[in-house]
Design a protein around this motif. Structure first.
Motif, PDB file in Angstrom:
ATOM      1  N   TRP A 132      48.894  95.989  42.240  1.00 57.51           N
ATOM      2  CA  TRP A 132      48.302  97.517  42.723  1.00 57.51           C
ATOM      3  C   TRP A 132      47.368  97.625  43.852  1.00 57.51           C
ATOM      4  O   TRP A 132      47.558  98.438  44.612  1.00 57.51           O
ATOM      5  CB  TRP A 132      48.019  98.197  41.409  1.00 57.51           C
ATOM      6  CG  TRP A 132      47.511  99.662  41.889  1.00 57.51           C
ATOM      7  CD1 TRP A 132      48.247 100.836  42.049  1.00 57.51           C
ATOM      8  CD2 TRP A 132      46.152 100.142  41.692  1.00 57.51           C
ATOM      9  NE1 TRP A 132      47.509 101.710  42.143  1.00 57.51           N
ATOM     10  CE2 TRP A 132      46.189 101.398  42.099  1.00 57.51           C
ATOM     11  CE3 TRP A 132      44.952  99.214  41.636  1.00 57.51           C
ATOM     12  CZ2 TRP A 132      44.812 102.235  42.140  1.00 57.51           C
ATOM     13  CZ3 TRP A 132      43.730 100.199  41.708  1.00 57.51           C
ATOM     14  CH2 TRP A 132      43.696 101.571  42.170  1.00 57.51           C
ATOM     15  N   LEU A 133      46.623  96.398  43.663  1.00 61.60           N
ATOM     16  CA  LEU A 133      45.261  96.598  44.710  1.00 61.60           C
ATOM     17  C   LEU A 133      45.875  96.608  46.228  1.00 61.60           C
ATOM     18  O   LEU A 133      45.287  97.019  46.951  1.00 61.60           O
ATOM     19  CB  LEU A 133      44.273  95.328  44.618  1.00 61.60           C
ATOM     20  CG  LEU A 133      43.366  95.496  43.227  1.00 61.60           C
ATOM     21  CD1 LEU A 133      42.826  93.941  43.324  1.00 61.60           C
ATOM     22  CD2 LEU A 133      42.463  96.366  43.808  1.00 61.60           C
ATOM     23  N   PHE A 134      47.000  95.713  46.221  1.00 56.13           N
ATOM     24  CA  PHE A 134      47.735  95.834  47.521  1.00 56.13           C
ATOM     25  C   PHE A 134      48.739  96.511  47.927  1.00 56.13           C
ATOM     26  O   PHE A 134      49.392  96.677  48.985  1.00 56.13           O
ATOM     27  CB  PHE A 134      48.038  94.176  47.750  1.00 56.13           C
ATOM     28  CG  PHE A 134      47.015  93.134  48.115  1.00 56.13           C
ATOM     29  CD1 PHE A 134      46.684  92.817  49.402  1.00 56.13           C
ATOM     30  CD2 PHE A 134      46.351  92.807  46.809  1.00 56.13           C
ATOM     31  CE1 PHE A 134      45.691  91.726  49.556  1.00 56.13           C
ATOM     32  CE2 PHE A 134      45.379  91.735  47.239  1.00 56.13           C
ATOM     33  CZ  PHE A 134      45.030  91.201  48.335  1.00 56.13           C
ATOM     34  N   SER A 135      49.035  97.348  46.736  1.00 56.72           N
ATOM     35  CA  SER A 135      50.349  98.439  46.993  1.00 56.72           C
ATOM     36  C   SER A 135      50.208  99.429  48.167  1.00 56.72           C
ATOM     37  O   SER A 135      50.766  99.861  49.005  1.00 56.72           O
ATOM     38  CB  SER A 135      50.559  98.984  45.646  1.00 56.72           C
ATOM     39  OG  SER A 135      49.691  99.907  45.237  1.00 56.72           O
ATOM     40  N   GLY A 136      48.880  99.921  48.330  1.00 59.70           N
ATOM     41  CA  GLY A 136      48.551 100.791  49.282  1.00 59.70           C
ATOM     42  C   GLY A 136      48.620 100.398  50.806  1.00 59.70           C
ATOM     43  O   GLY A 136      48.843 101.107  51.782  1.00 59.70           O
ATOM     44  N   ALA A 137      48.846  98.891  51.013  1.00 59.52           N
ATOM     45  CA  ALA A 137      49.012  98.209  52.328  1.00 59.52           C
ATOM     46  C   ALA A 137      50.621  98.187  52.508  1.00 59.52           C
ATOM     47  O   ALA A 137      50.804  97.869  53.679  1.00 59.52           O
ATOM     48  CB  ALA A 137      48.362  96.891  52.235  1.00 59.52           C
ATOM     49  N   LEU A 138      51.420  98.653  51.633  1.00 57.88           N
ATOM     50  CA  LEU A 138      52.643  98.453  51.771  1.00 57.88           C
ATOM     51  C   LEU A 138      53.413 100.030  51.666  1.00 57.88           C
ATOM     52  O   LEU A 138      54.500 100.399  52.271  1.00 57.88           O
ATOM     53  CB  LEU A 138      53.391  97.558  50.522  1.00 57.88           C
ATOM     54  CG  LEU A 138      53.241  95.854  50.819  1.00 57.88           C
ATOM     55  CD1 LEU A 138      53.874  95.421  49.601  1.00 57.88           C
ATOM     56  CD2 LEU A 138      54.147  95.658  52.195  1.00 57.88           C
ATOM     57  N   PHE A 139      52.903 100.825  50.955  1.00 54.01           N
ATOM     58  CA  PHE A 139      53.394 102.159  50.729  1.00 54.01           C
ATOM     59  C   PHE A 139      52.388 103.257  50.751  1.00 54.01           C
ATOM     60  O   PHE A 139      51.420 102.820  50.503  1.00 54.01           O
ATOM     61  CB  PHE A 139      53.891 101.978  49.273  1.00 54.01           C
ATOM     62  CG  PHE A 139      54.872 100.782  48.971  1.00 54.01           C
ATOM     63  CD1 PHE A 139      56.170 100.993  49.315  1.00 54.01           C
ATOM     64  CD2 PHE A 139      54.395  99.979  47.960  1.00 54.01           C
ATOM     65  CE1 PHE A 139      57.024  99.887  48.794  1.00 54.01           C
ATOM     66  CE2 PHE A 139      55.195  99.004  47.344  1.00 54.01           C
ATOM     67  CZ  PHE A 139      56.573  98.700  48.154  1.00 54.01           C
ATOM     68  N   GLU A 140      52.910 104.493  51.133  1.00 48.00           N
ATOM     69  CA  GLU A 140      52.003 105.480  51.453  1.00 48.00           C
ATOM     70  C   GLU A 140      51.813 106.009  49.747  1.00 48.00           C
ATOM     71  O   GLU A 140      52.512 106.034  48.857  1.00 48.00           O
ATOM     72  CB  GLU A 140      52.515 106.609  52.104  1.00 48.00           C
ATOM     73  CG  GLU A 140      53.028 106.391  53.538  1.00 48.00           C
ATOM     74  CD  GLU A 140      53.362 107.447  54.201  1.00 48.00           C
ATOM     75  OE1 GLU A 140      53.428 108.631  53.607  1.00 48.00           O
ATOM     76  OE2 GLU A 140      53.769 107.529  55.446  1.00 48.00           O
ATOM     77  N   GLN A 141      50.486 105.938  49.683  1.00 52.10           N
ATOM     78  CA  GLN A 141      49.974 106.600  48.170  1.00 52.10           C
ATOM     79  C   GLN A 141      48.988 107.708  48.385  1.00 52.10           C
ATOM     80  O   GLN A 141      48.056 107.593  49.279  1.00 52.10           O
ATOM     81  CB  GLN A 141      49.583 105.422  47.487  1.00 52.10           C
ATOM     82  CG  GLN A 141      50.499 104.315  47.040  1.00 52.10           C
ATOM     83  CD  GLN A 141      49.708 103.049  46.467  1.00 52.10           C
ATOM     84  OE1 GLN A 141      48.843 103.305  46.142  1.00 52.10           O
ATOM     85  NE2 GLN A 141      50.755 102.216  45.949  1.00 52.10           N
ATOM     86  N   SER A 142      49.047 108.677  47.527  1.00 50.21           N
ATOM     87  CA  SER A 142      48.220 109.604  47.471  1.00 50.21           C
ATOM     88  C   SER A 142      46.845 109.565  46.629  1.00 50.21           C
ATOM     89  O   SER A 142      47.092 108.534  45.798  1.00 50.21           O
ATOM     90  CB  SER A 142      48.627 111.227  47.292  1.00 50.21           C
ATOM     91  OG  SER A 142      48.943 111.254  45.686  1.00 50.21           O
ATOM     92  N   ALA A 143      45.788 110.313  46.613  1.00 54.59           N
ATOM     93  CA  ALA A 143      44.854 110.108  45.856  1.00 54.59           C
ATOM     94  C   ALA A 143      45.105 110.261  44.222  1.00 54.59           C
ATOM     95  O   ALA A 143      44.583 109.476  43.260  1.00 54.59           O
ATOM     96  CB  ALA A 143      43.621 111.116  46.073  1.00 54.59           C
TER      97      ALA A 143
END
Length: 254
Positions: free
Chosen positions: A102-113
């Protein structure tokens, strides 16, 4: 900076061969250095060497292919703290949260707060994970982008013709996140990901979903990667090799 491991008994192989050595037609021409970078991403274990990558380095050097091993996992452990890193890399089933991925998921997919809040509240806090660890995970996430940027600059400075990642121990998203950056900055660099946990449909599906991956390798990497790299450098096809999924053959494995 991430650690570059250059000492290996096979490092001496190159010095024992002259430019007049014969080649089998699939080896790189004598005198032409096409380096391969072997990257050990988080969350590989801290206190064990990367045996698969070490074996691959020796096998590549035996074929006169320069190779270096990059322990990026050690640098990330320094960034977030070895205690947190150790906890995330040794999760037990009763506390398995995939926080490392999960720490690195934001570097692959768009994620909101709100996406991030849902993960923390519905996943992290639904287990027996202590609150101190949850705070550590939340605090570590903003450090990921700078870590990946630093890794990218180091990789580009080394100018590898191919980069190989292992994909075990929650290395999937960290490896894919860096691979995405490398391919965007250097489209001609071969990107290969390999691991025993990619058996079955895993390798083909990753290649299908992430266009920056040139080869997904299921099974023992040391049985396939040296042949794949040698063929790639010689301009020969490698998509027929056992366990190898590529953008060219992935639809045949549906």
């Amino acid at each position: 900076m991430a650690r570059i491991i250059t000492l290996h008994p096979a490092d001496q192989v190159r010095g024992r061969h002259s430019e007049g050595d014969a080649h089998d037609g699939s080896s790189p021409p004598a005198g032409v250095a096409k380096p391969v970078l072997l990257v050990n991403m988080p969350f590989a274990y801290l206190f064990r060497p990367a045996l698969t990558l070490t074996l691959l380095k020796g096998l590549l050097l035996e074929r006169h292919i320069p190779a270096q091993l990059l322990y990026s996992n050690l640098h990330f452990a320094e960034l977030i703290g070895p205690e947190l890193y150790f906890d995330l890399s040794t999760e037990t089933p009763d506390k398995f949260t995939f926080a490392a991925e999960w720490l690195f998921s934001g570097a692959l997919f768009e994620q909101s707060a709100s996406d991030q809040e849902r993960y923390v509240n519905e996943i992290l806090r639904s287990t027996s994970v202590p609150e101190a660890l949850i705070r550590g995970v939340i605090g570590a996430r903003p450090k990921v982008a700078a870590f990946l940027d630093g890794c990218l600059q180091q990789v580009l400075a080394m100018r590898p013709a191919a980069v190989v990642f292992t994909t075990a121990l929650q290395q999937q998203f960290p490896a894919l996140a860096l691979a995405k950056r490398i391919k965007a900055a250097s489209p001609s660099t071969l990107i290969a990901l390999a691991g025993v946990d990619w058996e079955g449909a895993m390798a083909a599906e990753v290649v299908r979903r992430f266009s920056f991956v040139d080869a997904g390798i299921a099974g023992e990497p040391e049985m396939v990667v040296p042949d794949l790299i040698q063929r790639y450098f010689a301009g020969r096809r490698f998509d027929h090799l056992q366990g190898v999924s590529t953008p060219g053959n992935v639809d045949q494995k549906a």
